[in-house]
Motif scaffolding. Structure first.
Motif, short mmCIF file in Angstrom:
data_model
loop_
_atom_site.label_atom_id
_atom_site.label_comp_id
_atom_site.label_asym_id
_atom_site.label_seq_id
_atom_site.Cartn_x
_atom_site.Cartn_y
_atom_site.Cartn_z
N ALA A 91 0.84 -1.21 0.00
CA ALA A 91 0.00 0.00 0.00
C ALA A 91 0.87 1.26 0.00
O ALA A 91 0.62 2.20 -0.75
CB ALA A 91 -0.93 0.00 1.22
N ARG A 92 1.91 1.27 0.84
CA ARG A 92 2.81 2.43 0.87
C ARG A 92 3.55 2.59 -0.45
O ARG A 92 3.73 3.70 -0.96
CB ARG A 92 3.81 2.27 2.02
N GLU A 93 3.98 1.45 -1.02
CA GLU A 93 4.70 1.50 -2.29
C GLU A 93 3.82 2.03 -3.42
O GLU A 93 4.25 2.86 -4.23
CB GLU A 93 5.21 0.10 -2.66
N LEU A 94 2.57 1.59 -3.45
CA LEU A 94 1.64 2.07 -4.48
C LEU A 94 1.38 3.57 -4.31
O LEU A 94 1.28 4.30 -5.30
CB LEU A 94 0.32 1.29 -4.40
N GLY A 95 1.26 4.03 -3.06
CA GLY A 95 1.04 5.45 -2.82
C GLY A 95 2.20 6.30 -3.32
O GLY A 95 2.00 7.33 -3.97
N LEU A 96 3.43 5.87 -3.04
CA LEU A 96 4.62 6.60 -3.49
C LEU A 96 4.71 6.61 -5.02
O LEU A 96 5.02 7.64 -5.64
CB LEU A 96 5.88 5.98 -2.89
N LYS A 97 4.44 5.46 -5.63
CA LYS A 97 4.51 5.38 -7.09
C LYS A 97 3.46 6.26 -7.75
O LYS A 97 3.70 6.83 -8.82
CB LYS A 97 4.35 3.92 -7.55
N ALA A 98 2.29 6.38 -7.13
CA ALA A 98 1.25 7.26 -7.67
C ALA A 98 1.71 8.71 -7.65
O ALA A 98 1.52 9.45 -8.62
CB ALA A 98 -0.04 7.10 -6.85
N ILE A 99 2.35 9.13 -6.54
CA ILE A 99 2.87 10.51 -6.44
C ILE A 99 3.96 10.73 -7.49
O ILE A 99 3.99 11.75 -8.18
CB ILE A 99 3.41 10.77 -5.03
N TYR A 100 4.86 9.75 -7.63
CA TYR A 100 5.92 9.85 -8.62
C TYR A 100 5.35 9.98 -10.03
O TYR A 100 5.85 10.75 -10.86
CB TYR A 100 6.84 8.63 -8.56
#
Length: 297
Positions: free
Chosen positions: A118-127
Motif C-alpha cells: 500500500a505504501r509502495e503504491l502510494g509513493l509510485k502514484a505521487i511519482y
C-alpha cells in the motif's frame, strides 16, 4: 483577461479550502492505498443489499465492519471491502458460505494488499503525477518557451488539486483508478492549453506589442478565437464521462466522476488561468522594453 484577478481569486479560494480539507480530513483510501482485502463474488442470480450483508456476517469473519455493495447488470455481484488483511482461512469461510447458499457456480475474485505494498503504491502514484508534470514542462519549454511551460504546469497542477480536494472534502474513495483519472485529466488539460498557447504564439508574430495593454488584448483575442474549439472538445469528452458514470459498473463510477470534475476544471484553467498567468510572466519583458526604448533614442 479583464476579469483575470477574479478568476485567480476563485482558484485560490478553492485550492485553500481543498488543502485545509486534506490536512484536516485526509483521504478515504481504497484497498489499493490502504492495507486490506477486497472480495468480489459473482453469484449468478439477483441478490439484495440485506442478503449480501447477511451472507458476509454468516461467515463469522471477525474484524472491522466491511463495506458491502451489490452491483452488476442483474444485481448479481457482491463487493466486500475489508480494512484488515484477511488470511486464507477467513476467505475460505466466506467462499464456503456463499457456495452453500448459491451453489458451486459462485466465482470469487480476491485482492489483498499488505501495508508495505500500500505504501509502495502510494509513493509510485505521487511519482507518476510528478514525472508527468515535469515531462510536460520540458516538452512545452522545447516547443514554446519557459513562460508557457511554467503557466501550463501551474494550471495542470491546479486541475489535479481541484479533483483531489473535492475527493477529500466529500471523502470519496481514492484508489488506482482515481490515479489513472488524474493522469488522464493532465493529458486532456495540457492539450487544451497547448491549443490556446499555439494561437497566442501565432498572433504574437503579427501583432505590434508596445504596451502591456496590447499584450492583454492579443491574449484575449487568442482565447476567444479558440474558445469554441476548447468548449466543444471538453463537452465531447464530458458526454463520454457522464455515460461511463451513469451506465458503468460500480468500480468505474468514481473514475468517471473524477474525469468529469477534472474536465470542467481543465476547461476553466485553460481559458481563465493558464493564458492570464503567461501574461503576468510576459508583461515584465514588455515593460522592460518600454523603459529601455527612450535610452536607445
Amino acid at each position: 483577461m479583464k476579469h483575470r484577478n477574479k478568476f485567480f481569486l476563485i482558484s485560490i479560494l478553492i485550492t485553500v479550502v481543498g488543502i485545509v480539507s486534506i490536512l484536516v480530513s485526509g483521504f478515504h483510501y481504497g484497498v489499493d492505498f490502504k492495507a486490506g482485502t477486497s472480495m468480489d463474488i459473482s453469484i449468478g442470480k439477483s441478490i439484495t443489499q440485506s442478503q449480501a450483508i447477511e451472507l458476509i456476517q454468516k461467515s463469522g469473519v471477525t474484524g472491522e465492519e466491511p463495506i458491502i455493495t451489490v452491483g452488476g447488470d442483474k444485481s448479481d455481484r457482491i463487493s466486500a471491502r475489508f480494512d484488515t488483511e484477511l488470511d486464507t482461512a477467513s476467505t475460505k469461510k466466506i467462499e464456503a458460505v456463499a457456495k452453500e447458499a448459491f451453489g458451486d457456480n459462485v466465482s470469487f475474485e480476491i485482492n489483498t494488499v499488505s501495508p508495505d505494498i500500500a505504501r509502495e503504491l502510494g509513493l509510485k502514484a505521487i511519482y507518476a503525477v510528478l514525472i508527468a508534470s515535469v515531462a510536460i514542462g520540458i516538452y512545452v519549454s522545447i516547443r514554446f518557451e519557459w513562460r508557457f511551460a511554467l503557466a501550463a504546469i501551474i494550471a495542470i497542477l491546479h486541475d489535479a488539486l481541484i479533483v483531489v480536494s473535492i475527493f477529500s472534502i466529500f471523502q470519496l474513495k481514492v484508489d488506482l483508478p482515481f490515479i489513472a483519472a488524474i493522469l488522464t485529466i493532465i493529458g486532456y488539460s495540457i492539450n487544451d492549453k497547448i491549443v490556446i498557447f499555439d494561437r497566442i504564439r501565432e498572433n504574437q508574430r503579427f501583432t505590434k506589442i508596445k504596451t502591456d495593454e496590447d499584450l492583454s488584448r492579443m491574449i484575449n483575442d487568442s482565447i476567444w478565437q479558440t474558445m469554441a474549439r476548447s468548449i466543444n472538445t471538453v463537452l465531447t469528452v464530458l458526454v463520454a464521462a457522464v455515460c461511463l458514470y451513469i451506465f458503468g459498473g460500480e468500480s468505474i463510477k468514481l473514475f468517471a466522476l473524477a474525469k468529469m470534475i477534472g474536465l470542467v476544471s481543465g476547461a476553466f484553467s485553460s481559458i481563465c488561468i493558464a493564458a492570464p498567468l503567461w501574461y503576468l510572466f510576459r508583461r515584465n519583458t514588455v515593460n522592460a522594453k518600454m523603459k529601455a526604448a527612450p535610452a536607445k533614442e
